[in-house]
Design an enzyme around this catalytic site. Structure first.
Site, short mmCIF file in Angstrom:
data_model
loop_
_atom_site.label_atom_id
_atom_site.label_comp_id
_atom_site.label_asym_id
_atom_site.label_seq_id
_atom_site.Cartn_x
_atom_site.Cartn_y
_atom_site.Cartn_z
N ASP A 199 0.85 -1.19 0.00
CA ASP A 199 0.00 0.00 0.00
C ASP A 199 0.89 1.24 0.00
O ASP A 199 1.89 1.29 0.72
CB ASP A 199 -0.88 -0.01 1.26
N ASP A 211 -3.82 -10.15 -16.17
CA ASP A 211 -4.78 -11.23 -15.94
C ASP A 211 -6.02 -10.97 -16.80
O ASP A 211 -6.65 -9.91 -16.66
CB ASP A 211 -5.16 -11.26 -14.44
N ASP A 256 -7.82 -16.32 -17.11
CA ASP A 256 -8.66 -16.88 -16.05
C ASP A 256 -9.67 -17.88 -16.61
O ASP A 256 -10.38 -17.58 -17.58
CB ASP A 256 -9.43 -15.70 -15.42
N GLU A 272 -5.52 -20.69 -17.50
CA GLU A 272 -5.86 -21.38 -16.25
C GLU A 272 -6.77 -22.54 -16.61
O GLU A 272 -7.91 -22.34 -17.05
CB GLU A 272 -6.55 -20.44 -15.26
N HIS A 324 -2.97 -17.26 -5.70
CA HIS A 324 -3.87 -16.55 -4.78
C HIS A 324 -5.11 -17.38 -4.42
O HIS A 324 -5.97 -16.92 -3.66
CB HIS A 324 -4.30 -15.24 -5.45
N ASP A 325 -5.20 -18.59 -4.99
CA ASP A 325 -6.39 -19.43 -4.73
C ASP A 325 -6.10 -20.62 -3.83
O ASP A 325 -7.01 -21.39 -3.53
CB ASP A 325 -6.94 -19.99 -6.05
O1 TEU Z 1 -10.16 -19.48 -10.25
C1 TEU Z 1 -10.63 -20.56 -11.02
C2 TEU Z 1 -11.22 -21.61 -10.17
O2 TEU Z 1 -12.29 -22.08 -10.44
C3 TEU Z 1 -10.38 -22.26 -9.10
O3 TEU Z 1 -9.43 -21.39 -8.68
C4 TEU Z 1 -11.23 -22.65 -7.92
O4 TEU Z 1 -12.26 -23.41 -8.40
C5 TEU Z 1 -11.79 -21.44 -7.19
O5 TEU Z 1 -10.72 -20.80 -6.58
C6 TEU Z 1 -12.83 -21.92 -6.17
O6 TEU Z 1 -12.26 -22.88 -5.31
C7 TEU Z 1 -10.09 -18.28 -11.03
C8 TEU Z 1 -9.35 -17.24 -10.21
O7 TEU Z 1 -8.00 -17.67 -10.02
C9 TEU Z 1 -10.09 -17.08 -8.92
O8 TEU Z 1 -9.39 -16.20 -8.03
C10 TEU Z 1 -11.46 -16.52 -9.23
O9 TEU Z 1 -12.22 -16.48 -8.03
C11 TEU Z 1 -12.20 -17.39 -10.26
O10 TEU Z 1 -11.39 -17.83 -11.34
C12 TEU Z 1 -13.33 -16.58 -10.88
O11 TEU Z 1 -12.76 -15.56 -11.67
CA CA Z 2 -3.55 1.93 -1.21
#
Ligand code: TEU
Ligand code: CA
Length: 558
Positions: A23, A100, A201, A258, A331-332
């Site tokens: 930030d 992205d 994505d 992805e 990030h997931d």
């Molecule tokens: O995520 C795709 C997705 O379906 C997997 O990451 C997983 O199924 C999801 O995280 C739920 O468990 C992509 C992005 O990386 C994610 O951050 C987004 O939330 C999603 O697509 C929708 O854009």
């Molecule tokens: Ca900020």
């Protein structure tokens, strides 16, 4: 004439989740100018390419993966001028920027959807997937990937619209050539600004089975599994070949898709060297091992034999035909050292280095997620209200609200698997909020920032950060790592991951101990004559006869 080697094959790609990186204006939210402050940190690490998670205008229902304007910067992240300055500085440092691309769906606040929902006759109606009720209810039984149904009824027109994710993320209708045309124009607009490619994505979801059949009902979910009907659909390769013709082929871009629902067979269609579609795919077969009755919501340990089989299959099946993407984190998913290693004080750094040796000495492009180079750990939040992810709150509501699980059970699953484990702020130094913000962070900083932070590690030669620098420097200079073949050894060993790389006149043995016990290293023909240690995580010499707890080592000959 020999074809020029693509630049992205040897690049170290670093993923930034902008909300949590740095930030710069004290509002507790990471932003573009904060990233600019940290570019030298990335350059020093050895980063070649930055993959920047979405920074476009968005109401943040899914932290930017719900876009309301593809050609504007989210106000919280800064301005287009800030973006242009960031891009210029990245290029000035000899790095590249990959954005992205989120085009399976938009935000419901996108003007296209605002128009589309107005009436059945609206010219934008067919930009999205609208269906009449079936037997008075939803058009089919598909589950949203965030739990709950994948359809929401729109009162004004009495029809349902599809949203595989949140109800504020309506799926675009890729059958509509006008949609595809608008998306390609937007991509070219970013290309003309000078970006260096896209991470795409859920790109495998663009084409749906036109029959929209019900999905299989599985234990633990009242809605059906629509994935076989919305992933790898009938026209997906037609669409991506068109995208390549219309826009990708016009730029010297890196493209990585992805690949939800993608195995090696499908990956070869999407990203085979001669596919005419994408350069690489992310798969998730190593990330979704050992599911429970509620899918990813479990506290199951990872079975190493299965992990070895999956990663080895990808190495072997893509050999000479496509290019692997090598990642442990994004990030997931939870933090790798917590999920695949051992995040106790005794073994955290050791196992993080071992995991780096294990994955990044395979063939393919290496991806590192922000904080992974510091061995940041899962967040361990005790309170549900400390979590921000819509997926976490929706699954909690369904499971605990619905009486299927106790609060404690669900919180255990969330702490083990929840996406916010990777979304707590970067830990830069031992100062309030880890140096991420002078304000109140949008999500609490992991309490361990006082001991796990970049400043401490940049000054220590045996830190994880320093190990990553060394590993990627050595990797770049190693022909056998970049081009050699791969062969798994000891496939059934429950605690050792051992493989061999060979080529360019060299042979390398990589051996990783995933346990806290010493393991004998008994491999036919090993130890080789004149093999010497190429890299090890214990610093000193490594014993060819056996590996210490969480020891990773690579020996080379030739
Ligand atoms: O995520 C795709 C997705 O379906 C997997 O990451 C997983 O199924 C999801 O995280 C739920 O468990 C992509 C992005 O990386 C994610 O951050 C987004 O939330 C999603 O697509 C929708 O854009
Ligand atoms: Ca900020």
């Amino acid at each position: 004439m020999e074809k020029k080697r693509e630049w992205w094959k040897d690049s170290l790609v670093y993923q930034i989740y902008p909300r949590s990186f740095q930030d710069s204006n004290g509002d507790g939210i990471g932003d573009l100018n904060g990233i600019r402050q940290r570019l030298s940190y990335l350059k020093d690490l050895g980063v070649d390419v930055i993959w920047l998670s979405p920074v476009y205008q968005s109401p943040n229902d899914d932290n930017g993966y719900d876009i309301s304007d593809y050609q504007a910067i989210m106000e919280e992240f800064g301005t287009m001028e800030d973006f242009d300055a960031l891009l210029g500085e990245i290029h000035g440092l000899g790095m590249k920027l990959v954005m992205d691309l989120v085009v399976n769906h938009t935000s419901d606040e996108h003007p296209w959807f605002q128009e589309s929902r107005r009436s059945r006759e609206n010219p934008y109606r067919d930009y999205y997937i609208w269906k009449e009720p079936k037997a008075g209810g939803m058009p089919n039984n598909w589950a949203s990937r965030f739990r709950g149904p994948a359809w929401t009824r729109d009162e004004d027109t009495g029809m349902y619209y599809l949203h595989i994710f949140s109800r504020k993320q309506p799926d675009l209708n890729w059958e509509n050539p006008q949609v595809r045309k608008k998306i390609y124009e937007m991509m070219a607009w970013w290309g003309n600004k000078g970006i260096d490619g896209f991470r795409m994505d859920v790109i495998s979801m663009l084409s749906k089975d036109p029959a929209y059949p019900d999905g299989e009902l599985k234990e633990g979910n009242p809605y059906g599994d629509g994935q076989p009907y919305y992933a790898n659909g009938p026209r997906i390769h037609e669409f991506l070949k068109e995208m390549n013709r219309e826009v990708l082929s016009r730029f010297d871009w890196m493209t990585v898709g992805e690949g939800v629902g993608v195995g090696t067979k499908e990956a070869l269609e999407y990203a085979g060297f001669d596919s005419g579609e994408l350069n690489m795919m992310f798969h998730f077969e190593h990330m979704e091992l050992c599911p429970g009755p509620y899918g990813k919501w479990n506290t199951n340990p990872v079975d190493l034999v299965q992990l070895k089989a999956v990663l080895s299959c990808w190495q072997q099946e893509l050999e000479d035909r496509a290019w692997n993407s090598l990642f442990w984190e994004n990030h997931d998913y939870p933090r790798a050292v917590s999920r695949f290693g051992n995040d106790s004080p005794k073994y955290r750094e050791l196992s993080a280095k071992m995991l780096a040796i294990c994955l990044y000495l395979m063939k393919g492009t290496p991806y590192v997620y922000q904080g992974q180079e510091l061995a940041m750990t899962n967040c361990g939040f005790d309170r549900l209200e400390d979590f921000r992810d819509i997926e976490i709150h929706q699954v909690y509501e369904e499971m605990v609200g619905g009486g299927k699980l106790s609060h404690e059970e669900m919180m255990g699953y969330i702490r083990h698997t929840g996406r916010d484990n990777a979304r707590t702020p970067m830990q830069w130094e031992d100062s309030p909020n880890g140096g991420f913000t002078e304000g109140t962070p949008w999500i609490p900083v992991n309490e361990n920032y006082r001991t796990i932070h970049a400043r401490e590690q940049m000054g220590r030669e045996d830190s994880v950060y320093a190990f990553y620098q060394k590993l990627f420097r050595l990797r770049k200079a190693s022909r056998v790592v970049r081009e050699g073949t791969y062969r798994l050894l000891l496939p059934e060993h429950p605690g050792l991951f051992v493989y061999e790389r060979e080529g360019e006149g060299e042979k390398m043995l990589v051996a990783c101990n995933f346990t806290s016990d010493r393991q004998e290293l008994k491999v036919p023909g090993w130890p080789w004559q004149e093999a010497k240690l190429w890299l090890g995580n214990y610093g000193s010499e490594s014993d060819m006869a056996g590996l210490r707890p969480y020891e990773g080592a690579a020996w080379i000959k030739g």
